[in-house]
Scaffold this motif. Structure first.
Motif, PDB file in Angstrom:
ATOM      1  N   SER A  74      11.854   4.909 -25.861  1.00 56.97           N
ATOM      2  CA  SER A  74      10.561   5.662 -25.350  1.00 56.97           C
ATOM      3  C   SER A  74      12.117   5.849 -24.309  1.00 56.97           C
ATOM      4  O   SER A  74      12.227   6.258 -23.072  1.00 56.97           O
ATOM      5  CB  SER A  74       9.602   4.761 -24.708  1.00 56.97           C
ATOM      6  OG  SER A  74      10.426   3.353 -23.603  1.00 56.97           O
ATOM      7  N   ASP A  75      13.142   4.885 -23.829  1.00 58.42           N
ATOM      8  CA  ASP A  75      14.212   5.682 -23.239  1.00 58.42           C
ATOM      9  C   ASP A  75      15.132   6.712 -23.313  1.00 58.42           C
ATOM     10  O   ASP A  75      15.832   7.204 -22.230  1.00 58.42           O
ATOM     11  CB  ASP A  75      15.188   4.025 -22.993  1.00 58.42           C
ATOM     12  CG  ASP A  75      14.945   3.226 -22.398  1.00 58.42           C
ATOM     13  OD1 ASP A  75      15.604   1.991 -22.627  1.00 58.42           O
ATOM     14  OD2 ASP A  75      13.665   3.076 -21.532  1.00 58.42           O
ATOM     15  N   TYR A  76      14.791   6.971 -24.361  1.00 56.35           N
ATOM     16  CA  TYR A  76      15.377   8.390 -24.901  1.00 56.35           C
ATOM     17  C   TYR A  76      15.270   9.639 -25.130  1.00 56.35           C
ATOM     18  O   TYR A  76      14.196   9.557 -26.071  1.00 56.35           O
ATOM     19  CB  TYR A  76      17.054   7.817 -26.182  1.00 56.35           C
ATOM     20  CG  TYR A  76      17.376   6.282 -25.663  1.00 56.35           C
ATOM     21  CD1 TYR A  76      18.938   6.496 -25.682  1.00 56.35           C
ATOM     22  CD2 TYR A  76      17.395   5.158 -26.323  1.00 56.35           C
ATOM     23  CE1 TYR A  76      19.658   5.744 -24.490  1.00 56.35           C
ATOM     24  CE2 TYR A  76      17.910   3.639 -26.010  1.00 56.35           C
ATOM     25  CZ  TYR A  76      19.133   3.937 -25.212  1.00 56.35           C
ATOM     26  OH  TYR A  76      20.142   3.066 -25.653  1.00 56.35           O
ATOM     27  N   ALA A  77      16.193  10.509 -24.675  1.00 57.36           N
ATOM     28  CA  ALA A  77      15.810  12.263 -25.597  1.00 57.36           C
ATOM     29  C   ALA A  77      15.698  12.203 -27.391  1.00 57.36           C
ATOM     30  O   ALA A  77      16.871  11.166 -27.859  1.00 57.36           O
ATOM     31  CB  ALA A  77      16.341  12.929 -24.732  1.00 57.36           C
ATOM     32  N   SER A 113      12.550  15.328 -24.013  1.00 59.78           N
ATOM     33  CA  SER A 113      12.700  13.861 -23.548  1.00 59.78           C
ATOM     34  C   SER A 113      11.937  12.774 -23.592  1.00 59.78           C
ATOM     35  O   SER A 113      11.352  12.877 -23.693  1.00 59.78           O
ATOM     36  CB  SER A 113      12.647  15.077 -21.647  1.00 59.78           C
ATOM     37  OG  SER A 113      11.293  14.716 -21.534  1.00 59.78           O
ATOM     38  N   TRP A 114      13.004  11.658 -22.767  1.00 58.45           N
ATOM     39  CA  TRP A 114      12.481  10.246 -22.952  1.00 58.45           C
ATOM     40  C   TRP A 114      10.403  10.231 -22.858  1.00 58.45           C
ATOM     41  O   TRP A 114      10.607   9.638 -23.640  1.00 58.45           O
ATOM     42  CB  TRP A 114      12.967   9.592 -21.937  1.00 58.45           C
ATOM     43  CG  TRP A 114      13.172   9.927 -20.914  1.00 58.45           C
ATOM     44  CD1 TRP A 114      13.494  10.139 -20.008  1.00 58.45           C
ATOM     45  CD2 TRP A 114      11.891   8.604 -20.130  1.00 58.45           C
ATOM     46  NE1 TRP A 114      12.911  10.428 -18.531  1.00 58.45           N
ATOM     47  CE2 TRP A 114      11.968   9.264 -18.235  1.00 58.45           C
ATOM     48  CE3 TRP A 114      10.954   7.517 -20.219  1.00 58.45           C
ATOM     49  CZ2 TRP A 114      11.158   8.872 -17.612  1.00 58.45           C
ATOM     50  CZ3 TRP A 114      10.151   7.387 -19.337  1.00 58.45           C
ATOM     51  CH2 TRP A 114       9.746   7.803 -17.907  1.00 58.45           C
ATOM     52  N   ARG A 169       6.398  13.911 -29.129  1.00 55.81           N
ATOM     53  CA  ARG A 169       7.449  12.529 -30.133  1.00 55.81           C
ATOM     54  C   ARG A 169       5.972  11.387 -29.859  1.00 55.81           C
ATOM     55  O   ARG A 169       4.716  11.628 -28.567  1.00 55.81           O
ATOM     56  CB  ARG A 169       7.980  11.871 -28.839  1.00 55.81           C
ATOM     57  CG  ARG A 169       7.756  11.882 -27.679  1.00 55.81           C
ATOM     58  CD  ARG A 169       8.984  11.583 -26.897  1.00 55.81           C
ATOM     59  NE  ARG A 169       9.728  10.230 -27.181  1.00 55.81           N
ATOM     60  CZ  ARG A 169      11.602  10.337 -26.927  1.00 55.81           C
ATOM     61  NH1 ARG A 169      12.105  10.890 -26.470  1.00 55.81           N
ATOM     62  NH2 ARG A 169      11.801   8.666 -27.757  1.00 55.81           N
ATOM     63  N   ASN A 205       6.049   7.586 -28.830  1.00 53.95           N
ATOM     64  CA  ASN A 205       6.791   6.688 -28.181  1.00 53.95           C
ATOM     65  C   ASN A 205       6.604   4.553 -28.442  1.00 53.95           C
ATOM     66  O   ASN A 205       7.065   4.783 -29.341  1.00 53.95           O
ATOM     67  CB  ASN A 205       7.065   6.336 -26.688  1.00 53.95           C
ATOM     68  CG  ASN A 205       8.241   7.348 -25.720  1.00 53.95           C
ATOM     69  OD1 ASN A 205       7.981   7.935 -27.064  1.00 53.95           O
ATOM     70  ND2 ASN A 205       8.122   7.738 -24.981  1.00 53.95           N
ATOM     71  N   ARG A 257      19.758   9.947 -31.902  1.00 55.64           N
ATOM     72  CA  ARG A 257      18.330   9.930 -31.150  1.00 55.64           C
ATOM     73  C   ARG A 257      19.760  10.510 -29.173  1.00 55.64           C
ATOM     74  O   ARG A 257      21.474   9.857 -30.307  1.00 55.64           O
ATOM     75  CB  ARG A 257      18.982   8.860 -30.765  1.00 55.64           C
ATOM     76  CG  ARG A 257      18.565   8.102 -29.718  1.00 55.64           C
ATOM     77  CD  ARG A 257      18.489   6.635 -29.492  1.00 55.64           C
ATOM     78  NE  ARG A 257      20.019   6.029 -29.489  1.00 55.64           N
ATOM     79  CZ  ARG A 257      20.725   5.320 -29.299  1.00 55.64           C
ATOM     80  NH1 ARG A 257      20.776   5.973 -27.928  1.00 55.64           N
ATOM     81  NH2 ARG A 257      21.712   4.992 -29.240  1.00 55.64           N
ATOM     82  N   SER A 299      21.150   9.691 -23.551  1.00 51.38           N
ATOM     83  CA  SER A 299      19.931   9.064 -22.506  1.00 51.38           C
ATOM     84  C   SER A 299      18.822   9.832 -23.143  1.00 51.38           C
ATOM     85  O   SER A 299      18.203  10.768 -23.825  1.00 51.38           O
ATOM     86  CB  SER A 299      21.220  10.627 -21.011  1.00 51.38           C
ATOM     87  OG  SER A 299      21.232  11.977 -21.749  1.00 51.38           O
ATOM     88  N   GLY A 300      18.196   9.989 -21.335  1.00 51.10           N
ATOM     89  CA  GLY A 300      16.839  10.643 -21.671  1.00 51.10           C
ATOM     90  C   GLY A 300      16.541  12.091 -21.034  1.00 51.10           C
ATOM     91  O   GLY A 300      15.455  12.596 -21.181  1.00 51.10           O
TER      92      GLY A 300
END
Length: 124
Positions: free
Chosen positions: A30-33, A52-53, A72, A74, A98, A101-102
Motif C-alpha cells: 500500500s506504500d507504492y504506486a 497511486s498508493w 487495486r 490493497n 511497482r 514512490s506512491g
C-alpha cells in the motif's frame, strides 16, 4: 524477496474484454504506486496505466484511456487492469510494476520491480 505475478492474459477477438491481475508480495504494497506497461514485438515498451498508493489518482496512456481501467485492492495486495473493447494493436505482453514512490508515473525508470508478464493477443 519481492515478487509480482501477472495473470489473466489470453487470446481474444477484437472488441472482447480481459481482466489482468497482478499479485504482489515482499513489500508493503500500500506504500507504492503501481503501473502496467506493455511490450509488443518490434516496438518499445510503452506505458499503459498507473495508480497511486491510495488509489486516489490514476493515469492512462491516450491509446487506452476510456477503454482500460486500473484498480487495486490493497488488503489483498492485488492490482488489476480491465481491458475493454480490445483492438489488435493492444496485442503485447503486459507487465505489472511497482513504483519507487506512491505517486502515479508513466516513466519506466520510476518503477523498480517488474513482473514477468502475461500475453494478450487480440485477433482481428
Amino acid at each position: 524477496q519481492e515478487q509480482l505475478v501477472e495473470s489473466g492474459g489470453g487470446l481474444v477477438q477484437t472488441g472482447d474484454s480481459l481482466r489482468l491481475s497482478c499479485a504482489a508480495s515482499g513489500r508493503t504494497f500500500s506504500d507504492y504506486a503501481m503501473g502496467w506497461f506493455r511490450h509488443a514485438p518490434g516496438k518499445e515498451r510503452e506505458f499503459v496505466a498507473s495508480i497511486s498508493w491510495g488509489a486516489v489518482r490514476t493515469k492512462y496512456a491516450a491509446s487506452v484511456e476510456g477503454r482500460f481501467t486500473i484498480s487495486r485492492d490493497n488488503p489483498k495486495n492485488m492490482v488489476y487492469l480491465q481491458l475493454n473493447t480490445l483492438k489488435p494493436e493492444d496485442t503485447a505482453v503486459y507487465y505489472c510494476a511497482r513504483a519507487r514512490s506512491g505517486a502515479v508515473s508513466d516513466v519506466p525508470d520510476h518503477y523498480e520491480a517488474w513482473g514477468r508478464g502475461t500475453q494478450v493477443t487480440v485477433s482481428s
